[in-house]
Design a protein around this motif. Structure first.
Motif, PDB file in Angstrom:
ATOM      1  N   HIS A 594       0.801  -1.229   0.000  1.00 39.91           N
ATOM      2  CA  HIS A 594       0.000   0.000   0.000  1.00 39.91           C
ATOM      3  C   HIS A 594       0.830   1.274   0.000  1.00 39.91           C
ATOM      4  CE1 HIS A 594      -3.840  -1.997   0.230  1.00 39.91           C
ATOM      5  NE2 HIS A 594      -3.454  -2.706   1.264  1.00 39.91           N
ATOM      6  N   ASN A 600      -1.480   7.507   1.007  1.00 43.59           N
ATOM      7  CA  ASN A 600      -2.795   7.085   1.472  1.00 43.59           C
ATOM      8  C   ASN A 600      -3.572   8.183   2.191  1.00 43.59           C
ATOM      9  OD1 ASN A 600      -3.184   3.868   1.231  1.00 43.59           O
ATOM     10  ND2 ASN A 600      -1.019   4.364   1.447  1.00 43.59           N
ATOM     11  N   THR A 603      -6.333   9.728   0.184  1.00 45.04           N
ATOM     12  CA  THR A 603      -7.406   8.856  -0.299  1.00 45.04           C
ATOM     13  C   THR A 603      -8.346   8.549   0.858  1.00 45.04           C
ATOM     14  OG1 THR A 603      -6.299   6.758   0.237  1.00 45.04           O
ATOM     15  CG2 THR A 603      -5.693   7.816  -1.849  1.00 45.04           C
ATOM     16  N   SER A 604      -9.363   7.773   0.591  1.00 43.73           N
ATOM     17  CA  SER A 604     -10.311   7.376   1.639  1.00 43.73           C
ATOM     18  C   SER A 604     -10.011   5.970   2.159  1.00 43.73           C
ATOM     19  CB  SER A 604     -11.747   7.430   1.081  1.00 43.73           C
ATOM     20  OG  SER A 604     -11.863   6.590  -0.062  1.00 43.73           O
ATOM     21  N   SER A 605      -8.786   5.483   1.931  1.00 43.08           N
ATOM     22  CA  SER A 605      -8.448   4.102   2.311  1.00 43.08           C
ATOM     23  C   SER A 605      -8.177   3.958   3.803  1.00 43.08           C
ATOM     24  CB  SER A 605      -7.225   3.629   1.517  1.00 43.08           C
ATOM     25  OG  SER A 605      -6.109   4.469   1.787  1.00 43.08           O
ATOM     26  N   ASP A 607      -9.343   4.314   7.375  1.00 45.70           N
ATOM     27  CA  ASP A 607     -10.362   4.609   8.378  1.00 45.70           C
ATOM     28  C   ASP A 607      -9.671   4.873   9.709  1.00 45.70           C
ATOM     29  OD1 ASP A 607      -9.578   2.118   9.381  1.00 45.70           O
ATOM     30  OD2 ASP A 607     -11.316   1.071   8.565  1.00 45.70           O
ATOM     31  N   LYS A 610      -7.400   2.003  11.172  1.00 44.66           N
ATOM     32  CA  LYS A 610      -6.097   1.902  10.506  1.00 44.66           C
ATOM     33  C   LYS A 610      -5.182   3.036  10.948  1.00 44.66           C
ATOM     34  CE  LYS A 610      -7.571  -0.444   6.222  1.00 44.66           C
ATOM     35  NZ  LYS A 610      -9.031  -0.345   6.265  1.00 44.66           N
ATOM     36  N   TYR A 649      -2.085  -2.775   6.137  1.00 43.20           N
ATOM     37  CA  TYR A 649      -1.906  -1.376   6.554  1.00 43.20           C
ATOM     38  C   TYR A 649      -1.106  -1.242   7.850  1.00 43.20           C
ATOM     39  CZ  TYR A 649      -5.130   0.066   2.895  1.00 43.20           C
ATOM     40  OH  TYR A 649      -5.726   0.303   1.673  1.00 43.20           O
TER      41      TYR A 649
END
Length: 798
Positions: A594, A600, A603-605, A607, A610, A649
């Motif tokens: 990743h 990251n 982005t919306s990856s 939450d 994480k 992640y």
């Protein structure tokens, strides 16, 4: 003057040749402890054998490196040293080899069991092997005995290690007698390290919690053989194979594999320039994992001074001179068989004691576990652990507390049972006692002899001759260096890349093929571009190709390889190999699916779960660098681009090109750094204001990264939003970030990154925000350590 120098050098060379030492001992002759010239020396001059002083008036017959001080590789009588007078090693006319003390007692012997009339001799070979053999004319006959078959604590290159042989560590650096640690082939064909303590024995390497193949070993070969070759490659029948850090050099240095007194195996290479030994591989990077290192009822931990032992609360050292004896209770504890009126439990977080559990009780609450320990008189402590696989808590009762260590990476807590009389506030802290080194560590004999009167005039002439001969050699070397020029020296240095541990050394052609001619770019690291590659063993890798091949680029390459090679932690990037070929400098890493945290965050990856996992994992990695390594590592460039994320992640800190590797206890100021290090926006004020540099520079950068993780705003973006009049403190932009966060929280406004749509844990947010603001304080003393950060984040998660 030149005539005088020539005459003296001639006299010097005649003196040396006339007193040249033999490399063998003939039948009927002996070596005496009182004669300093009674030694054997190998033909190449590398090794010497003779009587080696191990204490006041005591000697062992030994083999050592001739030109390296105090480097013994073998001893005949390490546990029975002989007297400094009238002791001899004799090769008798009968053909037996005998070592006798002053009192004519036989301390060590080798019997000639050959039914032959052939003469025998003792010979020291160029490999460091002392061989007792027969002579067939002038040629080698049968070998009766050789030192390679009975090693002490050292293996030399090409010295085979088998099921019959073992290495036994010395008790200390100055006490050469047999210690507590052994390297053996176990009954299940695995090369193992064993701790033979005063009361217990245990195998501590490889990790016995898993099956052999889970730790990269195999027990299916019963031949049990291992060897370290002269190139630095170690091969064992249990699949323990590795290459040392300087493997593949054109000129192979002298090497030795040693089981050191601290229970760690290390491979050393001789640095001829400094006449010192450099560690090129070691089994343990975390010495606290070695059994028996601090003894019973004690804890091993790391601080800036290095490894430290301390007694548990309510315990004291048994022997102030020796931690291996551990600690004992400060007072008697009478068991009341379940009565808890006179006892209580002290919780010690981040502590683990391996093995020796009396019993495990499934699905027990903390209170029930305390009661269970109180009911059992022999219980002195317990663990209360959550088993993720079974989804329940386990109560582990202990009657022995051995192999304890404290680390921020350990999730466990220990609960120690103590009488209430010793649990006052003044006694709840661990007793931090330092080991006192004493001359008693040396072996002593109680017999003293008068020294013979020496002829001082002969000594004066001898040293005068040596001084002039040395001067002449110095002049020749200076002339030789100037004649060759500095360019040759520089090119020689560029061919020598001394790295820290056994990586694969790739050719440029291999990496070019693996990366398909560097076609798939996946990022930009410090000083180079990173490409995706598929290695021949089907591992997906990331290859960083350094653009800068000048002195600065060379320094960053060596820094990255050296530093990462000494580290081993789940939150630090793993290096698999490197290439140092002509002008090409490449590093081969594990591939992180990743990418970086910086990628990251936009982005919306990510939450909230994480993000908090990233915060905790990054803190653990930095805490390891600061507190748990044998060396003290400052990363110096903590930022989102240098925090990589794997398939789950989980974070791994990368890019150690600007890092600084220091011995623990070093007094670090800016003088230790050749330039300011870091990235604008994440640099601590100490760099700008020329203040002393400590691990708190990494803490500051971590705080800024955490604010960015919470808000989704970079320091530069936040400053732009506030306008150019905002205070920027150290010349970067963090003051703008801090001001914005404090202003918004005071107003009660939302500061969390809108990409997570308000789905976050308010308790964890409060803790992470508090931690980030404390870490990013201008005053370094106001910042917590990374170990304290780990503790605070865990409490927030709990």
């Amino acid at each position: 003057m030149f005539v005088l120098i020539f005459f003296l050098s001639l006299l010097f060379s005649v003196k040396i040749s006339s007193s040249s030492l033999p490399h063998n001992l003939k039948q009927g002759l002996s070596l005496s402890v009182e004669n300093n010239d009674d030694i054997l020396i190998s033909k190449n001059g590398v090794f010497s054998a003779g009587f080696y002083k191990v204490g006041e008036n005591v000697f062992c017959f030994s083999i050592w490196y001739t030109h390296v001080n105090d480097t013994v590789v073998w001893m005949a009588n390490r546990d029975r040293p002989v007297n400094g007078k009238h002791s001899k090693l004799s090769l008798q006319k009968s053909g037996d080899l005998i070592l006798k003390d002053a009192g004519a007692s036989v301390f060590w012997s080798i019997e000639n069991n050959r039914n032959s009339s052939d003469p025998v001799q003792l010979q020291l070979n160029d490999t460091g092997n002392l061989v007792f053999h027969t002579l067939n004319g002038k040629a080698y006959g049968d070998t009766i005995w050789q030192s390679f078959e009975s090693p002490t604590n050292t293996l030399l290159p090409n010295q085979g290690f088998t099921r019959e042989r073992r290495l036994v560590a010395s008790k200390s650096r100055t006490n050469h007698s047999s210690g507590f640690y052994k390297l053996i082939f176990s009954d299940d064909n695995i090369l193992s390290l064993v701790f033979n303590g005063l009361e217990t024995d245990s195998v501590y390497w490889p990790d016995n919690n898993g099956l052999p193949w889970e730790v990269g070993r195999s027990n299916y070969n019963e031949s049990r053989r291992a060897v370290l070759d002269s190139f630095g490659y170690f091969l064992s029948t249990d699949k323990l194979n590795f290459t040392v850090g300087d493997y593949g050099l054109r000129r192979q240095p002298q090497r030795r594999l040693v089981l050191d007194p601290d229970g760690n195996i290390r491979v050393y290479s001789l640095n001829e320039k400094k006449t010192s030994w450099d560690v090129q591989w070691q089994a343990f990077s975390q010495a606290c994992k070695i059994h028996g290192i601090c003894g019973e009822n004690s804890l091993c931990s790391y601080e800036f001074g290095g490894r430290k032992c301390s007694c548990l609360p309510g315990y004291k050292m048994r022997d102030i001179k020796d931690w291996s004896n551990g600690c004992e209770p400060e007072m008697n504890f009478t068991c009341n068989g379940g009565s808890r009126k006179d006892e209580e439990f002290i919780q010690i977080p981040h502590v683990e004691f391996t093995g020796y559990a009396m019993d495990d009780y499934q699905n027990y609450t903390l209170d029930r576990c305390k009661k269970k320990c109180s009911d059992i008189c022999s219980c002195i402590a317990f663990n209360h652990l959550y088993n993720k696989d079974k989804g329940l808590y386990v109560c582990s009762i202990k009657a022995l507390l051995l192999n304890g260590y404290r680390s921020s990476s350990v999730d466990n807590s220990m609960y120690i049972k103590l009488p209430k009389s010793v649990t006052s506030s003044s006694q709840k802290q661990n007793q931090d006692l330092k080991l006192t080194c004493s001359p008693d560590d040396h072996v002593l004999l109680d017999r003293v002899y008068k020294k013979k009167h020496k002829n001082r005039s002969v000594q004066s002439i001898f040293w005068f001759t040596i001084a002039f001969g040395g001067f002449e050699i110095f002049c020749i070397l200076v002339y030789y260096y100037k004649a060759r020029g500095p360019s040759h020296a520089k090119s020689s240095m560029q061919n020598y890349h001394q790295v820290a541990t056994g990586f694969s050394r790739f050719t440029y052609a291999d990496l070019k093929k693996a990366s398909r001619n560097f076609s798939e770019e996946i990022g930009i690291g410090g000083g180079g571009i990173v490409y995706k590659a598929l290695l021949p063993d089907d591992r997906v890798a990331a290859i960083k190709r350094l653009n800068n091949t000048d002195e600065q680029g060379e320094a960053e390459f060596l820094a990255e390889v050296n530093i990462i090679g000494r580290l081993n932690h789940m939150n630090l990037i793993e290096i698999w190999g490197y290439c140092a070929e002509a002008k090409h400098r490449l590093l081969v890493y594990e591939y992180m699916e990743h990418g970086s945290l910086a990628e990251n965050l936009h982005t919306s990856s990510l939450d909230w779960e994480k993000r908090y996992q990233i915060a905790v994992g990054t803190a653990k990695g930095l805490a390891y660098l600061h507190d748990e390594c044998l060396e003290w590592v400052l990363h110096c460039d903590v930022k989102p681009e240098n925090i990589l994320l794997d398939s789950d992640y989980r974070p791994k800190i990368s890019d150690f090109g600007l890092s600084k590797l220091l011995n623990r206890g070093t007094n670090v100021g800016n003088s230790a750094f050749s330039k300011i290090r870091g990235t604008r926006g994440y640099m601590a004020p100490e760099w700008v204001y020329n203040l002393s540099i400590t691990s708190k520079v990494d803490v500051y950068s971590y705080g800024i990264v955490m604010l960015e993780l919470i808000t989704g705003r970079s320091p530069t973006t936040t400053r732009s939003a506030l306008g150019s009049n905002d205070s920027v403190g150290n010349g970067g932009e963090p003051r703008g970030m801090m001001s914005w966060v404090r202003e918004k929280t005071k107003e009660g406004a939302e500061i969390v990154d809108p990409k997570i749509n308000g789905a976050y844990n308010i308790g964890e947010l409060e803790v992470l925000l508090k931690v980030a603001l404390q870490c990013a304080e201008d005053e370094k003393d106001a910042r917590p350590s990374m170990s304290q950060v780990v503790d605070m984040l865990r409490s927030g998660h709990d």
